[in-house]
Scaffold this motif. Structure first.
Motif, PDB file in Angstrom:
ATOM      1  N   UNK A 145       0.834  -1.197  -0.020  1.00 45.18           N
ATOM      2  CA  UNK A 145      -0.038  -0.062   0.087  1.00 45.18           C
ATOM      3  C   UNK A 145       0.888   1.326   0.024  1.00 45.18           C
ATOM      4  N   UNK A 146       1.985   1.225   0.751  1.00 39.47           N
ATOM      5  CA  UNK A 146       2.899   2.451   0.612  1.00 39.47           C
ATOM      6  C   UNK A 146       3.370   2.918  -0.720  1.00 39.47           C
ATOM      7  N   UNK A 147       3.591   1.608  -1.701  1.00 38.91           N
ATOM      8  CA  UNK A 147       3.911   1.888  -2.753  1.00 38.91           C
ATOM      9  C   UNK A 147       2.938   2.484  -3.711  1.00 38.91           C
ATOM     10  N   UNK A 258      15.013 -14.438  -5.054  1.00 40.56           N
ATOM     11  CA  UNK A 258      14.012 -13.686  -5.762  1.00 40.56           C
ATOM     12  C   UNK A 258      13.881 -12.379  -5.334  1.00 40.56           C
ATOM     13  N   UNK A 259      14.069 -11.881  -4.237  1.00 40.48           N
ATOM     14  CA  UNK A 259      13.772 -10.687  -3.843  1.00 40.48           C
ATOM     15  C   UNK A 259      14.992  -9.876  -4.269  1.00 40.48           C
ATOM     16  N   UNK A 260      15.915 -10.363  -4.676  1.00 35.73           N
ATOM     17  CA  UNK A 260      17.282  -9.573  -5.198  1.00 35.73           C
ATOM     18  C   UNK A 260      16.841  -8.973  -6.550  1.00 35.73           C
ATOM     19  N   UNK A 261      15.831  -9.507  -7.148  1.00 38.73           N
ATOM     20  CA  UNK A 261      15.211  -8.949  -8.370  1.00 38.73           C
ATOM     21  C   UNK A 261      14.817  -7.505  -8.052  1.00 38.73           C
ATOM     22  N   UNK A 262      14.263  -7.031  -7.107  1.00 41.46           N
ATOM     23  CA  UNK A 262      13.708  -5.552  -6.886  1.00 41.46           C
ATOM     24  C   UNK A 262      14.974  -4.867  -6.868  1.00 41.46           C
ATOM     25  N   UNK A 263      16.149  -5.254  -6.476  1.00 40.80           N
ATOM     26  CA  UNK A 263      17.227  -4.318  -6.263  1.00 40.80           C
ATOM     27  C   UNK A 263      17.852  -4.431  -7.745  1.00 40.80           C
ATOM     28  N   UNK A 280       9.512   6.955   0.782  1.00 39.49           N
ATOM     29  CA  UNK A 280       8.064   5.994   1.144  1.00 39.49           C
ATOM     30  C   UNK A 280       8.132   4.688   0.326  1.00 39.49           C
ATOM     31  N   UNK A 281       8.401   4.832  -0.910  1.00 38.10           N
ATOM     32  CA  UNK A 281       8.498   3.670  -1.680  1.00 38.10           C
ATOM     33  C   UNK A 281       9.518   2.434  -1.349  1.00 38.10           C
ATOM     34  N   UNK A 282      10.764   3.150  -0.890  1.00 36.76           N
ATOM     35  CA  UNK A 282      11.644   2.357  -0.298  1.00 36.76           C
ATOM     36  C   UNK A 282      11.282   1.481   1.010  1.00 36.76           C
ATOM     37  N   UNK A 283      10.551   2.278   1.597  1.00 36.42           N
ATOM     38  CA  UNK A 283      10.198   1.713   2.941  1.00 36.42           C
ATOM     39  C   UNK A 283       9.286   0.507   2.666  1.00 36.42           C
ATOM     40  N   UNK A 286      11.184  -2.553   1.526  1.00 33.69           N
ATOM     41  CA  UNK A 286      11.870  -3.181   2.574  1.00 33.69           C
ATOM     42  C   UNK A 286      10.720  -3.853   3.357  1.00 33.69           C
ATOM     43  N   UNK A 287       9.659  -3.418   3.566  1.00 35.32           N
ATOM     44  CA  UNK A 287       8.509  -4.184   4.209  1.00 35.32           C
ATOM     45  C   UNK A 287       8.216  -5.519   3.468  1.00 35.32           C
ATOM     46  N   UNK A 288       7.943  -5.237   2.011  1.00 37.13           N
ATOM     47  CA  UNK A 288       7.681  -6.414   1.437  1.00 37.13           C
ATOM     48  C   UNK A 288       8.675  -7.486   1.447  1.00 37.13           C
TER      49      UNK A 288
END
Length: 317
Positions: A145-147, A258-263, A280-283, A286-288
């Motif tokens: 939701x933050x994104x 798999x989460x390295x894909x976001x980076x 805000x989107x980085x937060x 990181x939460x996801x």
């Protein structure tokens, strides 16, 4: 072979699996980079069709070599058709998103997929999910939701399309479990691509002349053809790397990578488009990531089959 030698081979296989998965998630965002370049002049259904076509052509020699192409019942064909339709919806939704949103934002929202899969597996597969994982799912959705919230203000309901894509991939992942034990993953990939291509061509035929930037086909120029070829080839490479990664190491070991894909998506999008998430989107990102990793950790701790395992046949966007 001695137990020590067997253990050494197993360790070597896991290391190779981790390396292949790392390469796969490094390549995967390039698919979306090419898609975002192409979407400026080419409708998303046509981009998705090109991806299916090139992937199927790349898979065909391997499937023919393995001699299992025709080993299908009518029931399996229907299963593949349904999977192809679901994956088509997922890919068209995600590619359409890229016309309006930054690559990293769209991928980050899409990564609620393991969270959705956890919930769907509890409802439809009867898997036991404790309150801690449900809580982690809630936290993960909060991160999304933050994104989504600032993106929604910018582009409207398009910001929800990555969630649609994630739901479709989660459904496909549950279907894959029913097939994975009795069918070759290469054949699964190939048949999914063929059905997906058929659905895309049908949608493009229906949408011809409609003026829709999703379904009305165009004749791409040379630059557009390069982008389409890039989408298909990088998708095929990422898929092949994923297949061999899952053959070398357990899914529960590979899932966190798999989460390295976001980076990697953030890095590529910044280099090509100059897009970079705000604080805000980085937060939210990181939460996801944290909630997804926690779900994976809980699954491994209780030695259950990871509900976040989307297998080598399901990545998508």
């Amino acid at each position: 072979m001695s137990s020590a030698a067997m253990m050494k081979n197993a360790t070597s296989d896991v290391t190779m699996g981790l390396l292949l998965m790392f390469l796969s998630v490094l390549v995967s965002p390039v698919i979306d980079i090419f898609s975002k370049l192409a979407i400026t002049t080419i409708p998303s259904a046509e981009i998705t069709a090109a991806r299916f076509a090139v992937q199927a052509l790349c898979m065909l020699p391997i499937v023919l070599w393995r001699k299992n192409l025709a080993d299908l019942s009518w029931r399996q064909s229907l299963f593949h058709a349904i999977r192809g339709a679901i994956i088509t919806i997922s890919m068209i939704s995600f590619v359409t998103t890229l016309k309006y949103m930054a690559v990293a934002d769209a991928i980050a929202i899409f990564f609620v997929e393991p969270i959705i899969l956890t919930i769907l597996s509890s409802i439809f597969l009867g898997e036991t999910i404790g309150w801690r994982r449900y809580a982690a799912c809630g936290v993960g959705f909060f991160g999304a939701i933050l994104i989504i919230q600032p993106s929604f203000q910018e582009v409207g309901y398009v910001a929800l399309l990555p969630v649609v894509s994630a739901v479709c991939i989660a459904i496909s992942a549950m279907m894959n479990r029913a097939l994975a034990q009795r069918e070759d993953p290469w054949a699964m990939q190939f048949h999914m691509g063929l059905w997906g291509l058929l659905f895309c061509v049908t949608l493009l035929f229906i949408g011809h002349g409609s003026g829709s930037d999703v379904f009305d086909p165009v004749t791409p120029d040379m630059t557009g053809l390069v982008w389409l070829l890039g989408v298909g080839l990088t998708a095929a490479i990422a898929g092949i790397l994923g297949v061999y990664a899952y053959r070398s190491a357990p899914a529960s070991t590979l899932a966190p990578l798999q989460y390295f894909e976001i980076v990697s998506a953030t890095i590529f999008a910044w280099l090509v488009f100059g897009d970079f998430p705000d604080a805000m989107k980085w937060l939210g990102i990181l939460i996801i990531i944290a909630s997804g990793l926690y779900i994976i950790w809980r699954e491994r701790r209780f030695a259950s089959k990871p509900v976040s395992d989307t297998s080598e046949a399901t990545r998508a966007p």
